[in-house]
Motif scaffolding. Structure first.
Motif, PDB file in Angstrom:
ATOM      1  N   LEU A   1      10.685 -11.115   0.444  1.00 14.40           N
ATOM      2  CA  LEU A   1       9.321 -10.582   0.448  1.00 14.40           C
ATOM      3  C   LEU A   1       8.631 -10.889  -0.874  1.00 14.40           C
ATOM      4  N   ASN A   2       7.302 -10.976  -0.850  1.00 13.60           N
ATOM      5  CA  ASN A   2       6.580 -11.191  -2.099  1.00 13.60           C
ATOM      6  C   ASN A   2       6.388  -9.860  -2.838  1.00 13.60           C
ATOM      7  N   VAL A   3       5.739  -9.887  -3.979  1.00  5.83           N
ATOM      8  CA  VAL A   3       5.624  -8.697  -4.813  1.00  5.83           C
ATOM      9  C   VAL A   3       4.937  -7.560  -4.050  1.00  5.83           C
ATOM     10  N   PHE A   4       3.829  -7.883  -3.387  1.00  8.52           N
ATOM     11  CA  PHE A   4       3.097  -6.852  -2.660  1.00  8.52           C
ATOM     12  C   PHE A   4       3.995  -6.183  -1.617  1.00  8.52           C
ATOM     13  N   ASP A   5       4.687  -7.007  -0.815  1.00  8.96           N
ATOM     14  CA  ASP A   5       5.505  -6.449   0.258  1.00  8.96           C
ATOM     15  C   ASP A   5       6.717  -5.686  -0.262  1.00  8.96           C
ATOM     16  N   ASN A   6       7.232  -6.106  -1.416  1.00  9.63           N
ATOM     17  CA  ASN A   6       8.302  -5.326  -2.035  1.00  9.63           C
ATOM     18  C   ASN A   6       7.816  -3.930  -2.372  1.00  9.63           C
ATOM     19  N   VAL A   7       6.673  -3.872  -3.047  1.00 13.49           N
ATOM     20  CA  VAL A   7       6.162  -2.569  -3.481  1.00 13.49           C
ATOM     21  C   VAL A   7       5.735  -1.728  -2.267  1.00 13.49           C
ATOM     22  N   ALA A   8       5.204  -2.404  -1.250  1.00 12.08           N
ATOM     23  CA  ALA A   8       4.691  -1.673  -0.088  1.00 12.08           C
ATOM     24  C   ALA A   8       5.791  -1.231   0.876  1.00 12.08           C
ATOM     25  N   PHE A   9       7.012  -1.675   0.653  1.00 15.64           N
ATOM     26  CA  PHE A   9       8.089  -1.452   1.623  1.00 15.64           C
ATOM     27  C   PHE A   9       8.213   0.016   2.046  1.00 15.64           C
ATOM     28  N   GLY A  10       8.324   0.898   1.054  1.00 19.64           N
ATOM     29  CA  GLY A  10       8.518   2.321   1.359  1.00 19.64           C
ATOM     30  C   GLY A  10       7.332   2.905   2.097  1.00 19.64           C
ATOM     31  N   LEU A  11       6.111   2.488   1.716  1.00 21.07           N
ATOM     32  CA  LEU A  11       4.903   3.016   2.355  1.00 21.07           C
ATOM     33  C   LEU A  11       4.811   2.550   3.801  1.00 21.07           C
ATOM     34  N   LYS A  12       5.239   1.298   4.042  1.00 18.78           N
ATOM     35  CA  LYS A  12       5.207   0.790   5.425  1.00 18.78           C
ATOM     36  C   LYS A  12       6.209   1.553   6.286  1.00 18.78           C
ATOM     37  N   ILE A  13       7.363   1.816   5.719  1.00 16.99           N
ATOM     38  CA  ILE A  13       8.386   2.574   6.463  1.00 16.99           C
ATOM     39  C   ILE A  13       7.845   3.962   6.824  1.00 16.99           C
ATOM     40  N   SER A  14       7.128   4.581   5.892  1.00 15.38           N
ATOM     41  CA  SER A  14       6.619   5.926   6.170  1.00 15.38           C
ATOM     42  C   SER A  14       5.297   5.881   6.939  1.00 15.38           C
ATOM     43  N   LYS A  15       4.931   4.700   7.443  1.00 12.32           N
ATOM     44  CA  LYS A  15       3.758   4.512   8.293  1.00 12.32           C
ATOM     45  C   LYS A  15       2.456   5.010   7.635  1.00 12.32           C
ATOM     46  N   THR A  16       2.316   4.699   6.369  1.00 10.42           N
ATOM     47  CA  THR A  16       1.086   5.009   5.657  1.00 10.42           C
ATOM     48  C   THR A  16      -0.025   4.084   6.176  1.00 10.42           C
ATOM     49  N   PRO A  17      -1.252   4.584   6.320  1.00 11.88           N
ATOM     50  CA  PRO A  17      -2.352   3.712   6.776  1.00 11.88           C
ATOM     51  C   PRO A  17      -2.532   2.496   5.861  1.00 11.88           C
ATOM     52  N   LYS A  18      -2.931   1.379   6.475  1.00 10.98           N
ATOM     53  CA  LYS A  18      -2.996   0.107   5.748  1.00 10.98           C
ATOM     54  C   LYS A  18      -3.861   0.140   4.494  1.00 10.98           C
ATOM     55  N   ASN A  19      -5.056   0.764   4.626  1.00 10.92           N
ATOM     56  CA  ASN A  19      -5.962   0.794   3.465  1.00 10.92           C
ATOM     57  C   ASN A  19      -5.324   1.536   2.307  1.00 10.92           C
ATOM     58  N   GLU A  20      -4.656   2.631   2.666  1.00 10.61           N
ATOM     59  CA  GLU A  20      -4.035   3.439   1.620  1.00 10.61           C
ATOM     60  C   GLU A  20      -2.900   2.659   0.956  1.00 10.61           C
TER      61      GLU A  20
END
Lengths: 350, 263
Positions: A93-112
């Motif tokens: 994964l790239n830097v963004f997706d690494n950092v976003a991993f936990g938020l995506k798992i917890s189904k945080t809205p995309k904008n947030e």
């Protein structure tokens, strides 16, 4: 009770091969505290961190998080995040997706997600790195991604396992300051594992010194340095002269063939003790005024000061740190102020 | 002198290994039914090949079995490897070695025993049994392509996924599998190659009406010499060779990148 965010009660950990990593550990961690677990390798500091993270089960004892026992809670349900020793970034994964991993798992809205990742990358000074592959980053940058990846989830507690171990000295110093600032700004409890005593002293609110799975001392950095509880702590934190002595009476100790005034009380008469003297606390005096005399055997320039070793006539080798240069082969006098002499109970070896 | 001898020896070996295939390839372009005379260059056999319904059907079965069996074996084998990787020392080497036995077992033994089992269980032999047999012999190859990648992977990567809130299954899907993907793809290609290539096991486990290319070639050869066989064999050789080259190249670059952890 509610002052503490994490409490480890009577925790023991025995590995399958019989190795005792932790022996009856008791530790209470306050909210918003920067707590460092410090000790030599194999002392149980990483095991303690892994028990809090949920990656190891304690053999005995209970882990209490915000007043609730969490022994059986799996790692993905604990409100703590970890910065791993070698970063453990997701290389696919790239830097963004690494950092976003936990938020995506917890189904945080995309904008947030976008907003919070951006905010976090700003915090760790990686603006504009979103699309970069993690393998193309330097060690220090990867380290920052690992920190951002953990902090973006707003954990109650951040666990850091020797996070600066792989960085060079200069970068380590910079990151120490940045980490401390982040911790103060975000108000998150940091539990930090290191074997670097200087790092521990400069960053922590409190330090837990571990050796062979047993807590040696829990205290503030200043107290740990100035009032080490035993010879192990004294030796591990900075350099020390540790000398066998005998307590003659309150405020008087016999060592190196001299009766020396000190400020410690409460020992039995003629009790065998360890006398601990910091190298920078030994003053160089004229031969006539000195408590001991000895011959300089080596002088090493250390930048701010010189490391000087002196052999006294009874054969004891002293380590002195002094800003004045001495010369090998010279005989010099040494004295120590009473309040710089630290008397410690002998650790009885079983 | 000794240098040219060495070279000659090398060429002798290469000639020895590849002369039969070379002859086959040359004859596949020979515009004469006889194998002894050169009748000029032609693509006739290749064109006829693609007009032959039996051969096209066999090609269809070969590709279908090849793809299906290697996809299914890749899924089963990958999860098996992850499971084996998670075992403690003793069970690790035990299970690992048990999964390795089918690889060193003679094809004929594997083929006959599979056939006996299908008969014993009363399963009619055909497409399904052929597929099962191919999945069976492909699984170990997947396991042994994936295991080294798991050893290369930083184990903390899995823990990091858990730490960030993914449950164990999600962590495997989202993090572990992408990390070991090169090994999975190599295993898949290897399995596909082996499936296309297989004759012995297929011969014992397929049934009436279902033949793959190697069985088709075998039965054509029994019926008499047909230059189409040369064309078909040449094509198979080229495809299998290409796949193996890709597999080799991939595993070479994988091992170069990282040092394997020893167990």
């Amino acid at each position: 009770m509610s002052d503490y965010i994490i409490q480890l009660n009577n925790i023991s950990k025995v590995f399958e091969d019989g190795f005792v990593a932790l022996d009856n550990l008791n530790l209470s961690i306050k909210k918003n505290e920067f707590l460092t677990l410090l000790g030599p390798s194999g002392c149980g500091k990483t095991t303690t961190l892994r028990i809090i993270g949920g990656f190891e089960m304690p053999t005995e004892g209970e882990i209490v998080f915000q007043g609730q026992k969490i022994n059986d809670l799996p790692p993905h349900k604990r409100k703590v995040n970890t910065v791993f020793q070698k970063y453990a970034l997701f290389t696919h994964l790239n830097v963004f997706d690494n950092v976003a991993f936990g938020l995506k798992i917890s189904k945080t809205p995309k904008n947030e997600i976008k907003e919070r990742v951006r905010e976090m990358l700003n915090l760790v000074n990686l603006q504009g790195f979103e699309k970069r592959q993690v393998e193309s980053l330097s060690g220090g940058q990867q380290q920052r991604v690992a920190i951002a990846r953990a902090l973006v989830n707003r954990p109650e507690v951040l666990l850091l396992d020797e996070p600066l171990g792989a960085l060079d000295l200069k970068m380590r110093k910079d990151m120490q300051i940045e980490l401390k600032k982040m911790q103060e700004k975000l108000g998150i409890t940091f539990i930090y594992v290191t074997h670097d005593q200087e790092e521990a002293l400069s960053m922590s609110d409190s330090i837990v010194i571990l050796n062979e799975g047993i807590v040696q001392q829990i205290d503030t950095p200043i107290n740990i340095y100035n009032e080490p509880k035993n010879a192990f702590v004294a030796d591990f934190i900075g350099e020390s002269n540790i000398i066998d002595g005998t307590m003659l009476q309150d405020k008087l100790v016999h060592f190196c063939n001299k009766d020396i005034p000190c400020i410690d009380t409460g020992f039995a008469k003629n009790e065998k003790v360890d006398v601990v003297i910091r190298p920078e606390d030994i003053d160089i005096k004229n031969l006539s005024d000195a408590q001991w005399t000895g011959k300089v055997t080596s002088v090493i320039f250390k930048g701010v000061h010189y490391d000087i070793t002196v052999e006294s006539s009874d054969g004891f080798v002293w380590l002195l740190q002094n800003t004045d240069r001495q010369y090998e082969g010279d005989t010099i006098g040494m004295s120590v102020d009473p309040d710089d002499i630290h008397i410690m109970k002998k650790v009885i070896d079983l | 002198m000794s240098k040219s001898l060495k070279k000659a020896y090398l060429w002798l070996i290469i000639l020895f290994l590849y002369a039969p295939i070379l002859v086959l390839m040359v004859l596949s372009f020979n515009d004469s039914r006889s194998r002894a005379t050169w009748g000029g260059f032609t693509f006739r056999w290749y064109i006829e090949l693609f007009k032959d319904r039996d051969i096209l059907l066999a090609l269809y079965y070969t590709l279908a079995i090849g793809l299906l069996s290697s996809v299914i074996a890749t899924i089963i084998g990958t999860f098996a490897a992850i499971g084996i990787f998670g075992y403690k020392k003793l069970s690790y080497s035990l299970v690992k070695n048990i999964s390795y036995i089918p690889v060193i077992n003679a094809d004929i033994v594997t083929g006959v025993s599979l056939m006996l089992m299908f008969v014993f269980l009363g399963i009619n032999q055909g497409f399904f049994t052929l597929l099962l047999a191919h999945i069976t012999f492909n699984i170990p190859y997947i396991i042994f392509s994936v295991l080294p990648k798991l050893h290369q992977m930083d184990i903390h990567v899995y823990e990091a996924a858990l730490d960030l809130g993914a449950n164990p299954f999600m962590s495997i899907i989202k993090v572990v599998i992408p990390e070991i993907r090169p090994g999975i793809i190599t295993g898949f290609l290897l399995a596909f190659t082996l499936s296309i290539d297989d004759f012995v096991i297929s011969f014992f486990t397929s049934g009436p009406g279902v033949t793959n290319l190697s069985i088709e070639i075998y039965s054509m050869a029994r019926r008499g010499i047909n230059p189409k066989i040369n064309a078909l064999s040449t094509l198979m050789f080229v495809v299998v060779m290409a796949l193996l080259l890709i597999v080799n190249k991939r595993s070479a670059s994988n091992t170069e990148k990282k040092v394997r952890r020893d167990i």
